[in-house]
Design a protein around this motif. Structure first.
Motif, PDB file in Angstrom:
ATOM      1  N   CYS A 106       1.593  80.391  83.336  1.00  0.00           N
ATOM      2  CA  CYS A 106       1.242  79.373  82.350  1.00  0.00           C
ATOM      3  C   CYS A 106      -0.125  78.798  82.724  1.00  0.00           C
ATOM      4  O   CYS A 106      -0.563  78.936  83.869  1.00  0.00           O
ATOM      5  CB  CYS A 106       2.298  78.267  82.350  1.00  0.00           C
ATOM      6  N   PRO A 107      -0.806  78.151  81.773  1.00  0.00           N
ATOM      7  CA  PRO A 107      -1.994  77.387  82.177  1.00  0.00           C
ATOM      8  C   PRO A 107      -1.537  76.331  83.186  1.00  0.00           C
ATOM      9  O   PRO A 107      -0.411  75.826  83.084  1.00  0.00           O
ATOM     10  CB  PRO A 107      -2.457  76.716  80.873  1.00  0.00           C
ATOM     11  N   SER A 108      -2.375  76.009  84.149  1.00  0.00           N
ATOM     12  CA  SER A 108      -1.855  75.152  85.224  1.00  0.00           C
ATOM     13  C   SER A 108      -2.719  73.937  85.538  1.00  0.00           C
ATOM     14  O   SER A 108      -2.336  73.125  86.364  1.00  0.00           O
ATOM     15  CB  SER A 108      -1.671  75.988  86.480  1.00  0.00           C
ATOM     16  N   TYR A 109      -3.856  73.815  84.903  1.00  0.00           N
ATOM     17  CA  TYR A 109      -4.654  72.592  85.145  1.00  0.00           C
ATOM     18  C   TYR A 109      -4.081  71.502  84.252  1.00  0.00           C
ATOM     19  O   TYR A 109      -3.381  70.611  84.730  1.00  0.00           O
ATOM     20  CB  TYR A 109      -6.130  72.858  84.879  1.00  0.00           C
ATOM     21  N   MET A 142       2.600  77.427  92.704  1.00  0.00           N
ATOM     22  CA  MET A 142       1.165  77.530  92.453  1.00  0.00           C
ATOM     23  C   MET A 142       0.761  76.794  91.180  1.00  0.00           C
ATOM     24  O   MET A 142      -0.261  76.123  91.141  1.00  0.00           O
ATOM     25  CB  MET A 142       0.744  78.999  92.319  1.00  0.00           C
ATOM     26  N   THR A 143       1.559  76.944  90.116  1.00  0.00           N
ATOM     27  CA  THR A 143       1.145  76.364  88.824  1.00  0.00           C
ATOM     28  C   THR A 143       1.509  74.887  88.712  1.00  0.00           C
ATOM     29  O   THR A 143       0.936  74.175  87.888  1.00  0.00           O
ATOM     30  CB  THR A 143       1.826  77.089  87.644  1.00  0.00           C
ATOM     31  N   GLY A 144       2.478  74.442  89.517  1.00  0.00           N
ATOM     32  CA  GLY A 144       2.921  73.056  89.395  1.00  0.00           C
ATOM     33  C   GLY A 144       3.803  72.809  88.182  1.00  0.00           C
ATOM     34  O   GLY A 144       4.126  71.672  87.863  1.00  0.00           O
ATOM     35  N   SER A 145       4.221  73.897  87.510  1.00  0.00           N
ATOM     36  CA  SER A 145       5.078  73.721  86.333  1.00  0.00           C
ATOM     37  C   SER A 145       6.446  73.193  86.752  1.00  0.00           C
ATOM     38  O   SER A 145       7.039  73.664  87.714  1.00  0.00           O
ATOM     39  CB  SER A 145       5.259  75.069  85.615  1.00  0.00           C
ATOM     40  N   THR A 146       6.949  72.205  86.015  1.00  0.00           N
ATOM     41  CA  THR A 146       8.275  71.657  86.316  1.00  0.00           C
ATOM     42  C   THR A 146       9.280  72.013  85.216  1.00  0.00           C
ATOM     43  O   THR A 146      10.379  71.476  85.170  1.00  0.00           O
ATOM     44  CB  THR A 146       8.216  70.121  86.465  1.00  0.00           C
ATOM     45  N   ILE A 147       8.875  72.917  84.329  1.00  0.00           N
ATOM     46  CA  ILE A 147       9.762  73.311  83.222  1.00  0.00           C
ATOM     47  C   ILE A 147      10.971  74.086  83.767  1.00  0.00           C
ATOM     48  O   ILE A 147      10.828  74.933  84.645  1.00  0.00           O
ATOM     49  CB  ILE A 147       8.983  74.212  82.227  1.00  0.00           C
ATOM     50  N   ASP A 148      12.148  73.792  83.235  1.00  0.00           N
ATOM     51  CA  ASP A 148      13.380  74.498  83.626  1.00  0.00           C
ATOM     52  C   ASP A 148      13.282  75.949  83.148  1.00  0.00           C
ATOM     53  O   ASP A 148      13.300  76.229  81.953  1.00  0.00           O
ATOM     54  CB  ASP A 148      14.576  73.788  82.968  1.00  0.00           C
ATOM     55  N   ILE A 149      13.191  76.855  84.103  1.00  0.00           N
ATOM     56  CA  ILE A 149      12.926  78.257  83.759  1.00  0.00           C
ATOM     57  C   ILE A 149      14.095  78.892  83.000  1.00  0.00           C
ATOM     58  O   ILE A 149      13.886  79.748  82.135  1.00  0.00           O
ATOM     59  CB  ILE A 149      12.539  79.066  85.030  1.00  0.00           C
ATOM     60  N   VAL A 150      15.313  78.456  83.291  1.00  0.00           N
ATOM     61  CA  VAL A 150      16.473  79.046  82.601  1.00  0.00           C
ATOM     62  C   VAL A 150      16.430  78.678  81.113  1.00  0.00           C
ATOM     63  O   VAL A 150      16.604  79.531  80.235  1.00  0.00           O
ATOM     64  CB  VAL A 150      17.795  78.581  83.257  1.00  0.00           C
ATOM     65  N   ARG A 151      16.137  77.430  80.830  1.00  0.00           N
ATOM     66  CA  ARG A 151      16.050  77.000  79.425  1.00  0.00           C
ATOM     67  C   ARG A 151      14.834  77.610  78.737  1.00  0.00           C
ATOM     68  O   ARG A 151      14.876  77.942  77.556  1.00  0.00           O
ATOM     69  CB  ARG A 151      16.047  75.475  79.338  1.00  0.00           C
ATOM     70  N   LEU A 152      13.752  77.778  79.506  1.00  0.00           N
ATOM     71  CA  LEU A 152      12.569  78.420  78.925  1.00  0.00           C
ATOM     72  C   LEU A 152      12.903  79.841  78.471  1.00  0.00           C
ATOM     73  O   LEU A 152      12.495  80.280  77.396  1.00  0.00           O
ATOM     74  CB  LEU A 152      11.415  78.459  79.942  1.00  0.00           C
TER      75      LEU A 152
END
Ligand code: NAY
Length: 296
Positions: A106-109, A142-152
């Protein structure tokens, strides 16, 4: 749908001592990896410093690997970028150049803070190469994404037609297993934490992408072989060798250290780019000794 199998090397990008691309070294690296039993190549990922290369350099690196591989094993090109326009450009280029699979972080900035927005980002990149299978690259460290990957995944399966896989690069085996359950055979879920391969096999993993498959693939092939034979004692012993190796490499600038190890093994990869530090000459000599002490 695409399905990867076995060990996929997240390839190093060869550079010279100034940190410029040295693409003549791609072919010897690919030969070495295929000789070692690697069954796929993941190009311009974290290991390949994709995020430290310009878009033109990423295209050149991609083409060099596609040429060297010559269709022998599945080749995945990582196209994630903070500029989605560049990500789309790279995805389209990879498909045209002959990549088997496109993958992207994903974009990460600026972060996608909710599932619909992240799905929109993924759909945007994947649509740039609509006839090429797409694997989302989940690497929250690395990306800092906090999105729930299972739901994604649940949302992505519905909304991104060519989403066929996930590269799961985190250490939560329960979540990795939940991803496989949600995918329900519709997505290929690939594991990305080399030091936990045995645990991932126990949850049903059939493919893994990683950096250390560039240098110690035979150890991991023995883990898989022992696991298949249900010889968990042998499998654990081999996994422990990988853990010790990774613990050692973490006492050095990690990827620069593996590039140096490849040089010692006759496949010079040069240095890594800043912000990754290069090894001092002192570190080069202690690394050589440390590897010998581990029998590597
Ligand atoms: C890639 O895109 O280069 C990867 O597949 C990276 C996978 C690596 N994980 C991270 C967080 O960089 O191979 C692993 C990792 O280097 C290994 O497990 C040692 O910790």
């Amino acid at each position: 749908t695409a399905r990867l199998n076995g060990l996929i090397a997240a390839t190093y990008t060869p550079m010279n001592t100034d940190g410029d691309l040295e693409l003549a070294q791609v072919a010897p690296l690919v030969e070495r990896l295929l000789d070692d039993g690697v069954q796929g190549l993941y190009v311009c990922g974290s290991t390949g410093e994709g995020m430290s290369l310009s878009t033109a350099e990423r295209k050149a690196t991609t083409e060099a690997f596609i040429t060297a591989n010559a269709g022998r094993v599945p080749l995945i090109v990582q196209v994630g970028h903070n500029s989605l326009a560049d990500a789309r450009d790279l995805a389209q280029h990879a498909a045209q150049a002959g990549a088997d699979i496109v993958s992207a972080t994903c974009p990460s900035y600026f972060k996608a803070n909710d599932i619909p927005t992240l799905v929109e980002c993924i759909a945007d990149i994947a649509a740039a190469a609509p006839n090429t299978p797409f694997y989302y690259y989940h690497i929250p460290g690395m990306t800092g994404s906090t999105i729930d990957i299972v739901r994604l995944l649940e949302a992505g399966i519905e909304q991104v037609p060519n989403l066929v896989g996930l590269k799961y690069t985190d250490t939560k085996l329960f979540e990795f297993q939940a991803c496989q359950a949600v995918a329900d055979g519709k997505l290929d879920i690939v594991f990305g934490c080399d030091e936990m391969l045995l645990g991932a096999l126990a949850t049903g993993a059939t493919a893994a992408i990683g950096s250390t498959y560039n240098v110690i693939a035979p150890i991991y092939l023995r883990i898989i072989e022992a696991f298949v034979k249900n010889d968990l004692t042998a499998a654990r012993e081999e996994q422990m060798r990988s853990i010790e190796f990774i613990r050692l490499m973490n006492t050095y600038p990690f990827h620069s250290g593996i590039k140096e190890m490849l040089r010692l093994q006759g496949v010079p990869m040069g240095r890594c780019r800043l912000p990754q530090q290069q090894l001092t000459s002192e570190q080069c000599s202690t690394l050589k000794q440390d590897l010998q002490d581990l029998g590597l």
